[in-house]
Design an enzyme around this catalytic site. Sequence first.
Site, short mmCIF file in Angstrom:
data_model
loop_
_atom_site.label_atom_id
_atom_site.label_comp_id
_atom_site.label_asym_id
_atom_site.label_seq_id
_atom_site.Cartn_x
_atom_site.Cartn_y
_atom_site.Cartn_z
CG ASP A 1 -8.97 -11.32 -5.72
OD1 ASP A 1 -7.92 -10.70 -5.50
OD2 ASP A 1 -9.35 -11.65 -6.85
CG HIS B 1 -9.61 -19.82 -9.75
ND1 HIS B 1 -8.94 -20.43 -10.78
CD2 HIS B 1 -8.95 -18.67 -9.48
CE1 HIS B 1 -7.90 -19.67 -11.11
NE2 HIS B 1 -7.89 -18.60 -10.35
CG HIS C 1 -8.11 -10.57 -13.31
ND1 HIS C 1 -7.54 -11.59 -12.58
CD2 HIS C 1 -7.10 -10.13 -14.14
CE1 HIS C 1 -6.28 -11.77 -12.95
NE2 HIS C 1 -5.98 -10.88 -13.89
N1 ACO Z 1 -20.65 -16.56 -6.61
C1 ACO Z 1 -21.78 -17.21 -6.99
N2 ACO Z 1 -21.82 -18.01 -8.05
C2 ACO Z 1 -20.70 -18.20 -8.73
C3 ACO Z 1 -19.50 -17.57 -8.38
C4 ACO Z 1 -19.51 -16.72 -7.27
N3 ACO Z 1 -18.38 -16.08 -6.89
N4 ACO Z 1 -18.52 -17.95 -9.23
C5 ACO Z 1 -19.10 -18.78 -10.09
N5 ACO Z 1 -20.41 -18.94 -9.80
C6 ACO Z 1 -21.38 -19.76 -10.51
C7 ACO Z 1 -21.88 -19.01 -11.75
O1 ACO Z 1 -22.99 -18.21 -11.48
C8 ACO Z 1 -22.16 -20.14 -12.69
O2 ACO Z 1 -23.38 -20.73 -12.33
P1 ACO Z 1 -24.39 -21.29 -13.47
O3 ACO Z 1 -23.63 -22.36 -14.19
O4 ACO Z 1 -25.54 -21.76 -12.68
O5 ACO Z 1 -24.68 -20.12 -14.37
C9 ACO Z 1 -21.08 -21.16 -12.36
O6 ACO Z 1 -20.70 -20.91 -11.01
C10 ACO Z 1 -19.85 -21.02 -13.24
O7 ACO Z 1 -19.41 -19.65 -13.15
P2 ACO Z 1 -18.67 -18.88 -14.33
O8 ACO Z 1 -18.74 -17.42 -14.04
O9 ACO Z 1 -19.16 -19.36 -15.64
O10 ACO Z 1 -17.22 -19.45 -14.10
P3 ACO Z 1 -15.92 -18.87 -14.76
O11 ACO Z 1 -14.94 -19.96 -14.75
O12 ACO Z 1 -16.26 -18.23 -16.06
O13 ACO Z 1 -15.52 -17.67 -13.78
C11 ACO Z 1 -14.78 -16.44 -11.97
C12 ACO Z 1 -14.57 -17.72 -12.80
C13 ACO Z 1 -14.82 -15.24 -12.90
C14 ACO Z 1 -13.58 -16.29 -11.03
C15 ACO Z 1 -16.09 -16.57 -11.17
O14 ACO Z 1 -16.00 -17.62 -10.26
C16 ACO Z 1 -16.45 -15.27 -10.48
O15 ACO Z 1 -17.04 -14.40 -11.12
N6 ACO Z 1 -16.09 -15.11 -9.19
C17 ACO Z 1 -16.33 -13.87 -8.49
C18 ACO Z 1 -15.29 -12.82 -8.88
C19 ACO Z 1 -13.96 -13.14 -8.31
O16 ACO Z 1 -13.80 -13.47 -7.14
N7 ACO Z 1 -12.92 -12.96 -9.15
C20 ACO Z 1 -11.51 -13.18 -8.75
C21 ACO Z 1 -11.00 -14.45 -9.33
S1 ACO Z 1 -9.34 -14.78 -8.85
C22 ACO Z 1 -8.46 -13.66 -9.73
O17 ACO Z 1 -8.74 -13.33 -10.84
C23 ACO Z 1 -7.32 -13.04 -9.13
#
Ligand code: ACO
Length: 373
Positions: A310, A259, A221
Amino acid sequence: MADKANKGLADVVAASTALSDIDGRNGRLFYRGYDIHDLAGRTTMEEIAHLLQRGALPNRDQLAAYQADLVSGRELGPLVETNITEIALSHGPMEALRTFVSLASANDPDKSDNSAEANLRKAARLTAQQAILVARYHAARTGTDIPAPDPGQGIAANFLLQVTGRRPDPRAAEILDTCLVLHADHTMNASTFAARVCAATLSDMHSAVVAALGTLKGPLHGGANEQVMRTLESLDKDGVARAVREKLAAGEKIMGFGHRVYKTEDPRATHLRKMSRELAESSGNDIYYRMSQEMEEVVLAEKNLYPNVDFYAATVYHYLGIPTDLFTPVFSISRMAGWTAHVIEQHADNRLIRPDSEYIGAKDQRWVAIDER
Ligand code: ACO
């Protein structure tokens, strides 16, 4: 088995709100019906806090009255004042802030009053105090004096003044103000949800904000902005694309991308990218901006993932001279407006938030006495 589609409450509508709205397919964000593209660069953090907490964009008189409330709400109280150095020297920034807000509640005359009027007063005080708490934390841990806030300036300019010790360039203050506007609210994000769950038990606003701060801290987050900068610092400037591909191939997440709701570019990232570029160019050293661009290209090509709020916030804060471990605290300065507005909204039409769970553990176990196990 738990439905994979709904894991992490994806697509579950957990609350009704009139505060913000996201159109994830088209990459649009609205605060009380105003498009973020119309607000960014044209309004201040104070106007947006007023919009969220008090229901409308203020006219000049209303803004002056709100600013007066912010100025009179800056007092942190004896518990914070007495303990600030010890806490700053023994806690990371987000942990310290969580503790400071808790301590500051003791000084709030409306502490346990959940009435609409008391909540409005507390929302202004919490908004006024958060930037000061971040700056005071930094001064306490570095053993430096903090300049007094400039009464003619708003939250963004005064924060830069207090955290860097120098009067900021007006454009730098304007850019930080726009960042604060962009981060103020974002529907049912994890920290806001935590605040609403807490408030829905009829707990008080400070407790809800403490829950939110603990939730914002995590790298999935608000903690992602700091991790973006750490990633940039760790990469060889000539090997960005290869390193990012290797991380992705190893199953690593790249911080600042992806996201839950946006399926296209996060509209906040559009503004942050532009501001990062502007600051990079004027700094005379645009290396982190160029590395960010390269990362963006690779992650989009490899994973079809876009930068979230971010990603470019990290380089913006870096170029503004904000220490890297204060990036998430800066996010909290802005999101305080949203959290407090959500507590006001929750208390105004409350029902306990208590979802169900699916039991997946062992069944029909037979109890045996402790000595027979
Ligand atoms: N880098 C690489 N792969 C990613 C990323 C990433 N940043 N984000 C998602 N994916 C991939 C996952 O590995 C997953 O792949 P799979 O289906 O092959 O296992 C798929 O995309 C779905 O990802 P989830 O984590 O299940 O998506 P979710 O909706 O639960 O998570 C989140 C969203 C937490 C923002 C995620 O994209 C992430 O972890 N990003 C990196 C952390 C980040 O930047 N957080 C800030 C978000 S904005 C905020 O909160 C202010």
